[in-house]
Design a protein around this motif. Structure first.
Motif, mmCIF file in Angstrom:
data_model
loop_
_atom_site.group_PDB
_atom_site.id
_atom_site.type_symbol
_atom_site.label_atom_id
_atom_site.label_comp_id
_atom_site.label_asym_id
_atom_site.label_seq_id
_atom_site.Cartn_x
_atom_site.Cartn_y
_atom_site.Cartn_z
ATOM 1 N N MET A 265 0.749 -1.246 0.012
ATOM 2 C CA MET A 265 0.161 0.082 0.016
ATOM 3 C C MET A 265 0.764 1.208 0.051
ATOM 4 S SD MET A 265 -1.515 1.172 3.674
ATOM 5 C CE MET A 265 -1.239 2.945 3.235
ATOM 6 N N ALA A 266 0.458 2.361 -0.751
ATOM 7 C CA ALA A 266 1.232 3.425 -0.823
ATOM 8 C C ALA A 266 0.619 4.561 -0.409
ATOM 9 C CB ALA A 266 1.765 3.541 -2.259
ATOM 10 N N LEU A 267 0.825 5.145 0.740
ATOM 11 C CA LEU A 267 0.339 6.409 1.155
ATOM 12 C C LEU A 267 0.713 7.653 0.168
ATOM 13 C CD1 LEU A 267 -1.093 6.988 3.859
ATOM 14 C CD2 LEU A 267 1.117 7.982 4.891
ATOM 15 N N THR A 268 -0.392 8.458 -0.069
ATOM 16 C CA THR A 268 -0.014 9.609 -0.988
ATOM 17 C C THR A 268 0.013 10.918 -0.205
ATOM 18 O OG1 THR A 268 -2.260 10.389 -1.029
ATOM 19 C CG2 THR A 268 -1.519 8.594 -2.520
ATOM 20 N N GLU A 269 0.636 11.705 -0.673
ATOM 21 C CA GLU A 269 0.960 13.154 -0.169
ATOM 22 C C GLU A 269 -0.456 13.824 0.266
ATOM 23 O OE1 GLU A 269 3.437 15.594 -2.324
ATOM 24 O OE2 GLU A 269 2.826 17.263 -1.638
ATOM 25 N N LYS A 270 -1.400 13.354 -0.382
ATOM 26 C CA LYS A 270 -2.523 13.997 -0.092
ATOM 27 C C LYS A 270 -3.074 13.253 1.278
ATOM 28 C CE LYS A 270 -7.414 14.494 -1.688
ATOM 29 N NZ LYS A 270 -8.380 13.448 -2.346
ATOM 30 N N ALA B 107 5.922 3.262 6.051
ATOM 31 C CA ALA B 107 6.436 2.339 6.601
ATOM 32 C C ALA B 107 5.868 1.697 7.986
ATOM 33 C CB ALA B 107 8.014 2.705 7.127
ATOM 34 N N ILE B 108 5.352 2.713 8.709
ATOM 35 C CA ILE B 108 4.812 2.541 9.876
ATOM 36 C C ILE B 108 3.210 1.790 9.522
ATOM 37 C CG2 ILE B 108 3.524 3.400 11.928
ATOM 38 C CD1 ILE B 108 5.487 5.867 11.872
ATOM 39 N N LEU B 109 2.492 2.425 8.741
ATOM 40 C CA LEU B 109 1.176 1.796 8.205
ATOM 41 C C LEU B 109 1.607 0.319 7.660
ATOM 42 C CD1 LEU B 109 -0.545 4.894 6.978
ATOM 43 C CD2 LEU B 109 -0.813 3.717 9.174
ATOM 44 N N GLY B 110 2.699 0.366 6.792
ATOM 45 C CA GLY B 110 2.981 -0.968 6.366
ATOM 46 C C GLY B 110 3.320 -2.074 7.393
ATOM 47 N N HIS B 111 3.673 -1.578 8.577
ATOM 48 C CA HIS B 111 3.835 -2.452 9.649
ATOM 49 C C HIS B 111 2.519 -2.960 10.346
ATOM 50 C CE1 HIS B 111 5.638 -4.626 12.887
ATOM 51 N NE2 HIS B 111 5.029 -3.656 13.952
ATOM 52 N N ILE B 112 1.624 -2.048 10.514
ATOM 53 C CA ILE B 112 0.399 -2.310 10.883
ATOM 54 C C ILE B 112 -0.218 -3.175 10.162
ATOM 55 C CG2 ILE B 112 -1.968 -1.126 11.776
ATOM 56 C CD1 ILE B 112 0.371 -0.381 13.535
ATOM 57 N N GLU B 113 -0.155 -2.839 8.899
ATOM 58 C CA GLU B 113 -1.067 -3.885 7.683
ATOM 59 C C GLU B 113 -0.614 -5.186 8.169
ATOM 60 O OE1 GLU B 113 -3.593 -3.411 4.864
ATOM 61 O OE2 GLU B 113 -2.866 -1.891 6.217
ATOM 62 N N LEU C 55 0.298 -6.375 11.000
ATOM 63 C CA LEU C 55 -0.672 -7.034 11.954
ATOM 64 C C LEU C 55 -1.829 -7.356 11.871
ATOM 65 C CD1 LEU C 55 0.735 -4.657 15.059
ATOM 66 C CD2 LEU C 55 1.663 -6.951 14.492
ATOM 67 N N ASN C 56 -2.587 -6.643 10.624
ATOM 68 C CA ASN C 56 -3.893 -6.659 10.435
ATOM 69 C C ASN C 56 -4.234 -8.293 9.640
ATOM 70 O OD1 ASN C 56 -5.165 -4.760 11.305
ATOM 71 N ND2 ASN C 56 -4.876 -3.530 9.390
ATOM 72 N N GLU C 57 -2.820 -8.571 9.352
ATOM 73 C CA GLU C 57 -3.135 -10.073 8.830
ATOM 74 C C GLU C 57 -3.772 -11.117 9.809
ATOM 75 O OE1 GLU C 57 0.575 -11.526 7.273
ATOM 76 O OE2 GLU C 57 0.917 -9.625 5.921
ATOM 77 N N LEU C 58 -3.401 -10.712 11.325
ATOM 78 C CA LEU C 58 -4.115 -11.738 12.347
ATOM 79 C C LEU C 58 -5.749 -11.273 12.467
ATOM 80 C CD1 LEU C 58 -1.491 -11.041 15.183
ATOM 81 C CD2 LEU C 58 -2.057 -13.196 14.016
ATOM 82 N N ASP C 59 -6.480 -12.520 12.403
ATOM 83 C CA ASP C 59 -7.907 -12.316 12.595
ATOM 84 C C ASP C 59 -8.296 -12.154 14.004
ATOM 85 O OD1 ASP C 59 -10.454 -12.399 12.510
ATOM 86 O OD2 ASP C 59 -10.705 -14.436 12.009
ATOM 87 N N THR C 60 -8.444 -10.339 14.253
ATOM 88 C CA THR C 60 -8.889 -10.256 15.806
ATOM 89 C C THR C 60 -10.492 -10.197 15.793
ATOM 90 O OG1 THR C 60 -8.446 -8.214 15.206
ATOM 91 C CG2 THR C 60 -6.621 -9.383 16.289
ATOM 92 N N ALA C 61 -11.071 -10.752 14.895
ATOM 93 C CA ALA C 61 -12.500 -10.407 15.019
ATOM 94 C C ALA C 61 -13.068 -11.060 16.416
ATOM 95 C CB ALA C 61 -13.232 -11.026 14.026
ATOM 96 N N ARG C 62 -12.594 -12.141 16.989
ATOM 97 C CA ARG C 62 -13.263 -12.401 17.968
ATOM 98 C C ARG C 62 -12.417 -12.179 19.383
ATOM 99 N NH1 ARG C 62 -15.233 -18.457 17.124
ATOM 100 N NH2 ARG C 62 -16.387 -17.979 18.942
ATOM 101 N N VAL C 63 -11.538 -11.474 19.386
ATOM 102 C CA VAL C 63 -10.918 -10.699 20.472
ATOM 103 C C VAL C 63 -11.532 -9.285 21.044
ATOM 104 C CG1 VAL C 63 -8.572 -10.259 21.250
ATOM 105 C CG2 VAL C 63 -8.889 -12.117 19.667
ATOM 106 N N GLU C 64 -11.576 -9.577 22.275
ATOM 107 C CA GLU C 64 -12.244 -8.152 22.691
ATOM 108 C C GLU C 64 -11.140 -7.208 22.898
ATOM 109 O OE1 GLU C 64 -15.350 -7.740 24.728
ATOM 110 O OE2 GLU C 64 -15.972 -8.639 22.805
#
Lengths: 100, 492
Positions: A1-6, A33-39, A41-50
């Motif tokens: 994913m690429a963040l834009t200047e906008k 780069a930071i968002l890439g890292h978070i991305e 983490l998003n690979e983990l399925d946390t739908a059922r984690v409170e």
């Protein structure tokens, strides 16, 4: 994913930050780069984690509540002690109302 | 593009207004929602503040149990389902009266949902649906006027920051400014009955924003809405909504489109004005508040709160109508505020005369209070004092005319009716002997009128009653006077 200047300008705007061209060149890849890292983490399925699951537990009633009993806070003079500007017992800030 | 033109009624009637209200109500807890600072109103600025409500680094919020109870009480009274678990969320925005840079509110998991409130929309009752009731903290107060440097500076008082609020959001079910007014009135009455807020609009404990759109009458699809803020009185609400509805129709009629925006009601200009700065595009970046546990309201707590809900206005109104045989209008007026309802119920119970109590309260006492610039809450005549007066009247000890005067004296002096009567010797004369004597005197003094009556001009009787009342300083029992006169004037 690429963040834009906008995107960066928008986020900076929400944070009331003004970025120069130089800063933009510096922050865009950093944020990306930071968002890439978070991305990642998003690979983990946390739908059922409170959220806050580590501190919640089943109880008859929420134990973290306070009784409605007023207690003195801090003195007005202490509250205002670090204010850059004050007057009439209030914090003074640049006018925030739209004036004609 | 302000419109001054009056809209032609036939144009207006082609459109339907669609209105939803967001009502903020300050809860009457003694301490703030997330810290122990006092919520007292009117104290010196920044005298009820601490690390938590000042938003100092490291300070942590702790939820006030009573604030939750009060919110649950309101939610239940508004027929909402209270969620067993709800969650606090941070609403992020910058404003100087919001020291943390975010407001702790509730977002996707509110305290309660799916309620309704019944309103009287002319002939029939209508259910206005309530989307949600949630808990949040109030912001501080910005003072923009009244200081020498007000042109350049705003003054911030954070005593109000952290005072508990509930936000009550209605569905866009309201179809006219009048309905919106009726909804707000009904909502305020319910909240007052519950005792969870004083709903004082001047002090800001009841605040209203409205979502307004228009659409061709009968259309399904909603039009683009505007949010109208600054509706800080009942009067403004109706005016502002009427203005905004009309403004939107004019725009549409001219072939224009409605811009989704926030508009402020300017009571001086009598218009809604678009906010010049489109600053926050309402991107509040909500996220779950990590400093607070999810809020659990188990059944036990919920039911405990439910038991504290008093009889609500609609039920009271219906009971006044059926039990006390009052006309609908009177029942409604008496149930309109807990103060009035309590006063009436006390007077009715003590005197055993509900109907008479209603009449005295809604007519003579209301008139007197209005004259004195007072309300029933600070009435100089208490319910039991009024009840005594009512009993004296019922038992024929005083006439209604004298009764009104006594009430006035009671209000002025604080004395009891019986004492005033004894002092002034104004007890009603019901003794036949005394009345007969006066009646005979009056007839003797007015032979011409007596002759007229006997020759069939019976309307003269009223005149005679008046003369006798005058002769007795209004103390004679008019009923008795009439009886005696008829006997004494009868052709011999």
């Amino acid at each position: 994913m690429a963040l834009t200047e906008k995107d960066v300008r928008y986020i900076a705007g929400l944070a009331h930050l003004e970025l120069g061209e130089e800063e933009m060149r510096k922050f865009l890849p950093q944020l990306d780069a930071i968002l890439g890292h978070i991305e990642k983490l998003n690979e983990l399925d946390t739908a059922r984690v409170e959220p806050m699951a580590q501190v919640t537990y089943p109880a008859a009633e929420n134990p973290a509540l306070r009784a409605d009993a007023p207690e003195p806070g801090i003195e007005q003079s202490d509250a205002l002690a670090n204010a850059p500007d004050q007057g009439a017992g209030c914090f003074k800030v640049p006018s925030v109302i739209e004036k004609d | 593009m302000a419109q001054e033109t009056q809209l032609a009624p036939e144009v207006r009637s082609r459109y339907e207004a669609v209105i939803g209200l967001e009502v903020h109500v300050q809860l009457l807890t003694r301490s703030k929602i997330f810290c122990s600072c006092s919520t007292r109103f009117g104290d010196p600025p920044n005298s009820h503040v601490c690390a938590v409500c000042l938003g100092l680094p490291g300070a942590l919020p702790v939820l006030n149990r009573e604030a939750v109870s009060m919110a649950v009480k309101a939610a239940l009274a508004l027929n909402c389902a209270v969620n067993p678990q709800s969650r606090f969320a941070r609403k992020n925005y910058f404003y100087p009266d919001l020291p943390k840079g975010y407001q702790i509110s509730q977002y996707d998991e509110p305290l309660a949902e799916h309620g309704w409130l019944e309103i009287d929309s002319g002939e029939q009752m209508r259910r206005i649906h309530i989307t949600r009731v949630h808990l949040e903290e109030d912001a501080g107060k910005s003072l923009h006027e009244g200081f020498a440097d007000s042109e350049e500076k705003s003054y911030i008082d954070l005593n109000r920051a952290g005072v508990p609020l509930i936000e009550i959001v209605s569905e866009p079910d309201l179809r006219s400014p009048e309905e919106a007014y009726e909804y707000l009135t009904q909502l305020k009455t319910v909240i007052l009955y519950l005792g969870v807020s004083d709903c004082n609009m001047e002090e800001g404990s009841l605040r209203v924003d409205a979502n307004v759109s228009v659409r061709p009458s009968g259309a399904e699809k909603l039009g683009t809405k505007t949010e109208v803020k600054n509706l800080n009185s009942f009067r403004y609400l109706q005016k502002a909504l009427a203005y905004e509805v009309e403004r939107q129709i004019v725009v549409l009629e001219a072939g224009g489109g409605i811009e989704q925006e926030t508009r402020l009601w300017d009571s001086r200009a009598q218009k809604t004005l678009g906010m010049r700065s489109k600053e926050f595009a309402h991107d509040y970046r909500y996220f779950p508040e990590p400093d607070l546990l999810p809020l659990a309201v188990p059944e036990v707590w919920r039911e405990e709160v439910r038991r504290t809900i008093p009889e609500l206005p609609r039920a009271k109104e219906a009971r006044f109508e059926s039990e006390c045989a009052l006309p609908k209008q009177d029942a409604k007026l008496l149930a309109a505020s807990p103060a009035t309802a309590n006063f009436f119920e006390a007077a009715a119970k003590l005197s055993g005369e509900p109907k008479s109590s209603a009449n005295w309260i809604l007519n003579d006492l209301a008139f007197l209070l209005q004259e004195m610039g007072k309300s029933l809450e600070d009435s100089p005549v208490s319910a039991d004092q009024l009840a005594e007066l009512i009993v004296l009247y019922r038992d024929g000890k005083i006439s209604s005319k004298i009764g009104k005067e006594i009430l006035r004296t009671m209000a002025r002096t604080g004395k009891r009716a019986a004492d005033i009567i004894a002092e002034q010797g104004i007890e009603q004369i019901s003794d036949s002997g005394k009345i007969v004597a006066v009646v005979r005197d009056v007839i003797t003094a007015n032979p011409r009128q007596a002759e007229q009556f006997r020759s069939g001009k019976t309307a003269t009787l009223g005149w005679f009653v008046g003369q006798v009342m005058k002769a007795t300083n209004g103390q004679a029992n008019p009923q008795k006077v009439r009886e005696v006169l008829e006997k004494e004037l009868a052709p011999r």
